[in-house]
Design a protein around this motif. Sequence first.
Motif, PDB file in Angstrom:
ATOM      1  N   ARG A   1      17.702  26.890 -11.766  1.00 20.98           N
ATOM      2  CA  ARG A   1      17.267  27.478 -10.201  1.00 20.98           C
ATOM      3  C   ARG A   1      16.141  26.878  -9.724  1.00 20.98           C
ATOM      4  N   PHE A   2      15.034  26.637 -10.530  1.00 17.47           N
ATOM      5  CA  PHE A   2      13.891  26.051 -10.108  1.00 17.47           C
ATOM      6  C   PHE A   2      14.185  24.789  -9.190  1.00 17.47           C
ATOM      7  N   PHE A   3      15.067  23.947  -9.818  1.00 23.06           N
ATOM      8  CA  PHE A   3      15.410  22.461  -9.367  1.00 23.06           C
ATOM      9  C   PHE A   3      16.411  22.667  -8.212  1.00 23.06           C
ATOM     10  N   LEU A   4      17.050  23.555  -8.194  1.00 23.61           N
ATOM     11  CA  LEU A   4      18.209  23.889  -7.049  1.00 23.61           C
ATOM     12  C   LEU A   4      17.655  24.825  -5.691  1.00 23.61           C
ATOM     13  N   ALA A   5      16.557  25.652  -6.026  1.00 33.17           N
ATOM     14  CA  ALA A   5      16.398  26.410  -5.064  1.00 33.17           C
ATOM     15  C   ALA A   5      15.694  26.013  -3.848  1.00 33.17           C
ATOM     16  N   HIS A   6      14.977  24.823  -3.736  1.00 31.50           N
ATOM     17  CA  HIS A   6      14.548  24.049  -2.659  1.00 31.50           C
ATOM     18  C   HIS A   6      14.718  22.533  -2.981  1.00 31.50           C
ATOM     19  N   SER A   7      15.293  21.934  -1.649  1.00 31.85           N
ATOM     20  CA  SER A   7      15.518  20.582  -1.540  1.00 31.85           C
ATOM     21  C   SER A   7      14.459  19.890  -1.861  1.00 31.85           C
ATOM     22  N   PRO A   8      14.513  18.717  -2.789  1.00 25.92           N
ATOM     23  CA  PRO A   8      13.518  18.080  -3.235  1.00 25.92           C
ATOM     24  C   PRO A   8      13.349  16.998  -2.124  1.00 25.92           C
ATOM     25  N   SER A   9      12.248  16.381  -2.064  1.00 27.97           N
ATOM     26  CA  SER A   9      11.900  15.258  -1.093  1.00 27.97           C
ATOM     27  C   SER A   9      10.976  14.189  -1.858  1.00 27.97           C
ATOM     28  N   ILE A  10      11.230  12.935  -1.144  1.00 27.28           N
ATOM     29  CA  ILE A  10      10.525  11.816  -1.656  1.00 27.28           C
ATOM     30  C   ILE A  10       9.103  11.923  -0.794  1.00 27.28           C
ATOM     31  N   VAL A  11       8.097  11.905  -1.535  1.00 31.86           N
ATOM     32  CA  VAL A  11       6.768  12.058  -0.887  1.00 31.86           C
ATOM     33  C   VAL A  11       6.119  10.754  -0.461  1.00 31.86           C
ATOM     34  N   PHE A  12       5.946   9.849  -1.495  1.00 32.32           N
ATOM     35  CA  PHE A  12       5.468   8.545  -1.105  1.00 32.32           C
ATOM     36  C   PHE A  12       5.708   7.476  -2.467  1.00 32.32           C
ATOM     37  N   SER A  13       5.779   6.537  -1.867  1.00 30.91           N
ATOM     38  CA  SER A  13       6.149   5.245  -2.989  1.00 30.91           C
ATOM     39  C   SER A  13       4.793   4.537  -3.101  1.00 30.91           C
ATOM     40  N   ALA A  14       4.474   3.747  -4.195  1.00 30.52           N
ATOM     41  CA  ALA A  14       3.287   3.087  -4.308  1.00 30.52           C
ATOM     42  C   ALA A  14       3.752   2.030  -5.388  1.00 30.52           C
ATOM     43  N   ILE A  15       3.352   0.707  -4.741  1.00 32.10           N
ATOM     44  CA  ILE A  15       3.331  -0.558  -5.781  1.00 32.10           C
ATOM     45  C   ILE A  15       1.995  -0.493  -6.864  1.00 32.10           C
ATOM     46  N   LYS A  16       0.933  -0.253  -6.283  1.00 29.63           N
ATOM     47  CA  LYS A  16      -0.556  -0.396  -6.987  1.00 29.63           C
ATOM     48  C   LYS A  16      -0.766   0.944  -7.356  1.00 29.63           C
ATOM     49  N   PHE A  17      -1.390   1.043  -8.369  1.00 30.30           N
ATOM     50  CA  PHE A  17      -1.837   2.627  -8.887  1.00 30.30           C
ATOM     51  C   PHE A  17      -3.203   2.747  -7.962  1.00 30.30           C
ATOM     52  N   ARG A  18      -3.947   1.982  -7.597  1.00 31.28           N
ATOM     53  CA  ARG A  18      -5.213   2.332  -6.937  1.00 31.28           C
ATOM     54  C   ARG A  18      -4.452   3.059  -5.513  1.00 31.28           C
ATOM     55  N   THR A  19      -3.406   2.763  -5.277  1.00 28.71           N
ATOM     56  CA  THR A  19      -2.862   3.395  -3.764  1.00 28.71           C
ATOM     57  C   THR A  19      -2.069   4.472  -3.934  1.00 28.71           C
ATOM     58  N   VAL A  20      -1.967   5.108  -5.181  1.00 17.58           N
ATOM     59  CA  VAL A  20      -1.234   6.572  -5.367  1.00 17.58           C
ATOM     60  C   VAL A  20      -2.028   7.619  -4.728  1.00 17.58           C
ATOM     61  N   GLN A  21      -1.149   8.615  -4.000  1.00 19.03           N
ATOM     62  CA  GLN A  21      -2.009   9.567  -3.344  1.00 19.03           C
ATOM     63  C   GLN A  21      -2.573  10.455  -4.473  1.00 19.03           C
ATOM     64  N   LEU A  22      -3.670  11.275  -4.065  1.00 22.84           N
ATOM     65  CA  LEU A  22      -4.048  12.297  -5.104  1.00 22.84           C
ATOM     66  C   LEU A  22      -3.312  13.814  -4.661  1.00 22.84           C
TER      67      LEU A  22
ATOM     68  N   ALA B   1       0.793  -1.268  -0.046  1.00 20.60           N
ATOM     69  CA  ALA B   1      -0.081   0.086  -0.124  1.00 20.60           C
ATOM     70  C   ALA B   1       0.720   1.231   0.135  1.00 20.60           C
ATOM     71  N   ALA B   2       0.353   2.275  -0.530  1.00 15.62           N
ATOM     72  CA  ALA B   2       1.044   3.454  -0.609  1.00 15.62           C
ATOM     73  C   ALA B   2       1.127   4.161   0.787  1.00 15.62           C
ATOM     74  N   GLY B   3       2.062   4.786   0.995  1.00 13.54           N
ATOM     75  CA  GLY B   3       2.424   5.408   2.332  1.00 13.54           C
ATOM     76  C   GLY B   3       3.462   6.390   2.274  1.00 13.54           C
ATOM     77  N   PRO B   4       3.760   7.205   3.234  1.00  4.75           N
ATOM     78  CA  PRO B   4       5.086   8.020   3.569  1.00  4.75           C
ATOM     79  C   PRO B   4       5.981   7.231   3.430  1.00  4.75           C
ATOM     80  N   ALA B   5       6.863   7.415   2.485  1.00  3.16           N
ATOM     81  CA  ALA B   5       8.146   6.721   2.290  1.00  3.16           C
ATOM     82  C   ALA B   5       9.130   6.780   3.702  1.00  3.16           C
ATOM     83  N   PRO B   6       9.953   5.919   4.140  1.00  7.20           N
ATOM     84  CA  PRO B   6      10.475   6.028   5.126  1.00  7.20           C
ATOM     85  C   PRO B   6      11.799   7.261   4.776  1.00  7.20           C
ATOM     86  N   SER B   7      11.961   8.319   5.876  1.00 11.41           N
ATOM     87  CA  SER B   7      12.818   9.135   5.668  1.00 11.41           C
ATOM     88  C   SER B   7      14.072   9.063   5.757  1.00 11.41           C
ATOM     89  N   ARG B   8      15.011   9.394   5.175  1.00  4.88           N
ATOM     90  CA  ARG B   8      16.349   9.301   5.012  1.00  4.88           C
ATOM     91  C   ARG B   8      17.325  10.537   4.622  1.00  4.88           C
TER      92      ARG B   8
END
Length: 309
Positions: A62-83, A14-21
């Motif tokens: 500048r757009f890509f480097l001005a803010h730190s990117p982050s992993i929001v979530f991971s999903a194996i099934k499309f139906r669990t992808v967050q909106l 199921a989709a959910g917050p990815a473990p922070s690292r």
Amino acid sequence: MASSATASPRQRTAAGPAPSRPIAPQPQLPPIPKATHIPQSTLSYYWDTTPPTPKQLAQADRFFLAHSPSIVFSAIKFRTVQLTSAPEVAFLGRSNVGKSTLLNALMGRNLCRTSHNPGRTRSMNFFAVGGEDGAGNPGKLMVLDMPGYGKGSREEWGKEIEKYLLGRKQLRRAFLLINAHHGIKESDEQMLAMFRHNAIPHQVILSKVDRVLLPGSKIPTQPKLERYSEELKKLVEDVRSKIQPKRSDGPDALGEILTCSAEKAVQPGAKLGISNIRWAVLAATGLGQKARDIREEDIIEENDTLRQG
């Protein structure tokens, strides 16, 4: 659709917050000597679109480097992808095409796990880029790292990828990575046919271009580089004939081919062709104009914060 993949039993279902690292900074690779000049026209080919200006490329960086990117979530099934309501771009390719390495260079942080073993990416991984958008989204843009297809993949992965490509309204463009050293394989042609049949906006990127332009451990002389550049140009023309076959089975790929290397840098922090890919992402999502609002000081402040953390 190309042969794809299924999830490992140890993968969460199921989709959910990815473990922070912790976010690891990009390693600084030795730049190519100034004597070796590689013009943008060698790395990027535009025939149906207008090439970006140096100013636009700087805006994209500048757009890509001005803010730190982050992993929001991971999903194996499309139906669990967050909106979310943020625009999305998806990066796809054969297993071991260098997709995760490319995305690390694109986002300027080592967020995607890389491996020499095919099939390392087993879920759809969503990354927020550009900082919060003020509408509740963690990023102005969502970048997806998709499981690879071909060797090391599993059939179920392909089914879920296809569900995403056909059903995700936020998707603005799919970027298909092709190994520049190997060219288009049968599974790539199957993916391209699926894009056309379903009218999915898509664009091709040739990865690992350093293996064509800069083969071996020694830096080539300028005459050799010019010869390698001609070889790359011929490869691009061959790829162009396959991604724009002018058939009646659906819209062709976008009329531009970008090449890149996530391994070789033209100067510290500037990998081959990455700026052009960043601009292509912004152009696909309509964020090109908004990139103008990001100031140079924003990047400095963000980098200072990362170092202090």
